[in-house]
Design a protein around this motif. Sequence first.
Motif, PDB file in Angstrom:
ATOM      1  N   LEU A 123     -10.907  -3.219  -7.897  1.00  0.00           N
ATOM      2  CA  LEU A 123     -12.086  -3.508  -7.560  1.00  0.00           C
ATOM      3  C   LEU A 123     -13.414  -3.688  -7.252  1.00  0.00           C
ATOM      4  O   LEU A 123     -13.171  -4.528  -8.093  1.00  0.00           O
ATOM      5  CB  LEU A 123     -12.107  -1.766  -7.298  1.00  0.00           C
ATOM      6  CG  LEU A 123     -10.852  -1.593  -8.131  1.00  0.00           C
ATOM      7  CD1 LEU A 123     -11.156   0.633  -7.599  1.00  0.00           C
ATOM      8  CD2 LEU A 123     -10.115  -0.844  -5.736  1.00  0.00           C
ATOM      9  N   TYR A 124     -13.155  -4.079  -5.749  1.00  0.00           N
ATOM     10  CA  TYR A 124     -14.608  -5.286  -5.306  1.00  0.00           C
ATOM     11  C   TYR A 124     -15.573  -4.604  -5.751  1.00  0.00           C
ATOM     12  O   TYR A 124     -16.470  -5.099  -6.700  1.00  0.00           O
ATOM     13  CB  TYR A 124     -14.790  -5.190  -4.158  1.00  0.00           C
ATOM     14  CG  TYR A 124     -16.139  -5.969  -4.071  1.00  0.00           C
ATOM     15  CD1 TYR A 124     -15.557  -8.112  -3.838  1.00  0.00           C
ATOM     16  CD2 TYR A 124     -16.965  -6.146  -3.170  1.00  0.00           C
ATOM     17  CE1 TYR A 124     -16.632  -8.538  -4.023  1.00  0.00           C
ATOM     18  CE2 TYR A 124     -18.006  -7.108  -2.935  1.00  0.00           C
ATOM     19  CZ  TYR A 124     -17.713  -7.966  -3.146  1.00  0.00           C
ATOM     20  OH  TYR A 124     -19.167  -8.830  -2.852  1.00  0.00           O
ATOM     21  N   GLY A 164     -16.502  -2.642  -8.172  1.00  0.00           N
ATOM     22  CA  GLY A 164     -15.763  -2.450 -10.168  1.00  0.00           C
ATOM     23  C   GLY A 164     -16.250  -3.268  -9.967  1.00  0.00           C
ATOM     24  O   GLY A 164     -17.079  -3.465 -11.451  1.00  0.00           O
ATOM     25  N   THR A 165     -15.726  -4.674  -9.815  1.00  0.00           N
ATOM     26  CA  THR A 165     -16.094  -5.573 -10.362  1.00  0.00           C
ATOM     27  C   THR A 165     -17.408  -6.013 -10.761  1.00  0.00           C
ATOM     28  O   THR A 165     -18.266  -6.542 -11.302  1.00  0.00           O
ATOM     29  CB  THR A 165     -15.291  -6.973 -10.290  1.00  0.00           C
ATOM     30  OG1 THR A 165     -13.868  -6.244  -9.592  1.00  0.00           O
ATOM     31  CG2 THR A 165     -14.798  -8.165 -10.794  1.00  0.00           C
ATOM     32  N   ASN A 181       0.839  -1.150   0.627  1.00  0.00           N
ATOM     33  CA  ASN A 181       0.432   0.150   0.274  1.00  0.00           C
ATOM     34  C   ASN A 181       1.006   1.431   0.522  1.00  0.00           C
ATOM     35  O   ASN A 181       0.430   2.607   0.340  1.00  0.00           O
ATOM     36  CB  ASN A 181      -1.277   0.165   1.157  1.00  0.00           C
ATOM     37  CG  ASN A 181      -1.601  -1.527   1.059  1.00  0.00           C
ATOM     38  OD1 ASN A 181      -2.314  -1.329  -0.267  1.00  0.00           O
ATOM     39  ND2 ASN A 181      -1.483  -2.018   2.428  1.00  0.00           N
ATOM     40  N   LEU A 227     -13.155  -1.342 -15.606  1.00  0.00           N
ATOM     41  CA  LEU A 227     -13.903  -1.523 -13.926  1.00  0.00           C
ATOM     42  C   LEU A 227     -13.779  -2.842 -13.950  1.00  0.00           C
ATOM     43  O   LEU A 227     -13.889  -3.439 -12.879  1.00  0.00           O
ATOM     44  CB  LEU A 227     -15.480  -1.324 -14.749  1.00  0.00           C
ATOM     45  CG  LEU A 227     -15.872   0.275 -13.898  1.00  0.00           C
ATOM     46  CD1 LEU A 227     -17.792   0.402 -13.892  1.00  0.00           C
ATOM     47  CD2 LEU A 227     -15.611   0.510 -12.611  1.00  0.00           C
ATOM     48  N   SER A 244     -10.444  -4.127 -12.752  1.00  0.00           N
ATOM     49  CA  SER A 244      -9.806  -2.567 -11.844  1.00  0.00           C
ATOM     50  C   SER A 244      -9.280  -3.495 -10.262  1.00  0.00           C
ATOM     51  O   SER A 244      -8.067  -3.146 -10.076  1.00  0.00           O
ATOM     52  CB  SER A 244     -10.794  -1.381 -11.616  1.00  0.00           C
ATOM     53  OG  SER A 244     -11.760  -2.438 -10.744  1.00  0.00           O
TER      54      SER A 244
END
Lengths: 248, 291
Positions: free
Chosen positions: B122-123, B125-126, A74, B117, B120
């Motif tokens: 990203l939870y 986004g998916t 991160n 998306l 990506s």
Amino acid sequence: MTDNVIIIDFKNVDKFYGSFHALKDINISVTEGERVVICGPSGSGKSTLIRCINGLEFHNSGVLNVNGIEVHENSPYINDLRQNVGMVFQQFNLFPHLTVLENLMIGPMKVRKSSRIDAEVTARKYLDRVHIPEQADKYPAALSGGQQQRVAIARSLCMESRIMLFDEPTSALDPEMINEVLDVIVELADTGMTMVVVTHEMGFARKISDRMVFMEEGRIVEVSPPDQFFTSPSSERCRAFLEQVLDH
Amino acid sequence: MSNSSKTLATVDGVSGTGPLRGRALPKPPPIKQFFDSKIVSTILYALVIGVICYGSYAGAQSMGYNWQWYRIPAYFYSFTDDGFQVGELLIGLGATIKLSGGSFLLALLFGLIIALLRLSGLYIGTKVAVIFLEFIRNIPLLVLLYLFYYVLGPIFKYDRITASVLCLAIYHSALLSEIFRAGINAVVKGQWEAASSIGMTKSQAYRYIILPQSIKFMLPPITGEIVHVIKSSAIVSVIAVGELTTFGRNIISDTYMSFEIWFTVAAVYLVVTLTLSIGVSYVEKHYAVKT
């Protein structure tokens, strides 16, 4: 080596792929200008270790500092770090849709925001250094493996990195092309750049290294200067490995 | 040994660089040779097409259908006292091209967003991308159009043209997003690693490294999608948006020339889509040589 500034520092680093323990309690530091060669049987974690240094893989516990930045998943500074840590891959990974010159210029132009002219001057300088200035306008697919790898080295140099990582740079090459790549790396080593090299080429390793590291099953088993490493390794496993690779 | 000499003889024979030295290879059975020959294939093909055409013609004759092909050209263009006049079918074709072109451009944009998306990592986004995709792909286009026109239209106060463009764009963006995703995934992982190792951010890597390389994987299926948009644009005739199909229907309701007009409309679609396919396959070849 003279000023002994630590530029890469692993402290109790562990790395898992799922349940597979890829790096086990890694502790090693590299000082500025030092050349460290890592060897060991396949699957011993050499590549994983070197890929952790520029954050292509992230470790799961412990502390890893590179060039004054703490590397972790991160970290907002990971791209800054990568600009200062060049990497040369086993499979070259040149950008096939760009010419050789464009391959070298895209990093400086898009990441460092250099002007096109500056980027081109730098690119041609380093293309000279890897001895293929005449290939500038070709596409990577038109080059031999050895030439492609030298372009890849030049691409990393164009970022004017302080540290260079080599992940088995000659393993994907035909035997007759290995030396042209190794020669370029040896020349680079003479410029005093910090280098971490994973390789199976033991003659080359002996020539450039300040320190040899032997890894097995995710652990650093032995760290010693090349003379001692190749003549009287302290661990039995390292001795067995060297006999295997030096035998032929 | 005899095997390898046989291969040699064939290679020689094919390339024409020398006389055949080995034993000739066995020929396929005569019945296969007969049906594989070009002449027989052509005759069979002509026969089948002929039967279909004659059947249609005979059927129409028996219905007492009054063919009036001579009236068709006037629906493309005509010369009157005022000079050159563009006919209804050409106007309709123009509208179809505008409608599909606009929808397609919008669909490209939406599709790329959905694909990015989805990729990506990203939870949210998916999940959003997957739900959108499954929702759109599993509703009939006609129902989607009704939703856009009769339900969303009054709510958001837009007209039938906007409804058509939006509906087509959304529908095709779902299909395009899958094409984008496949194209992006087809670029090897090492390219990502090389891009990150020189310090590129994810968006720089997409823009300069990944997307330019995925284009060659995407181009053929995207062409297919352009053709698909043009074809599915015909559906907006059900909400009376003026385009090729609608105009064709209007002409028929005036003149009762349904056979001629539908044949003509089909031919016009065919000409446009075939031209597009041929054009793009040319571009593709050109592009392939370049890299």
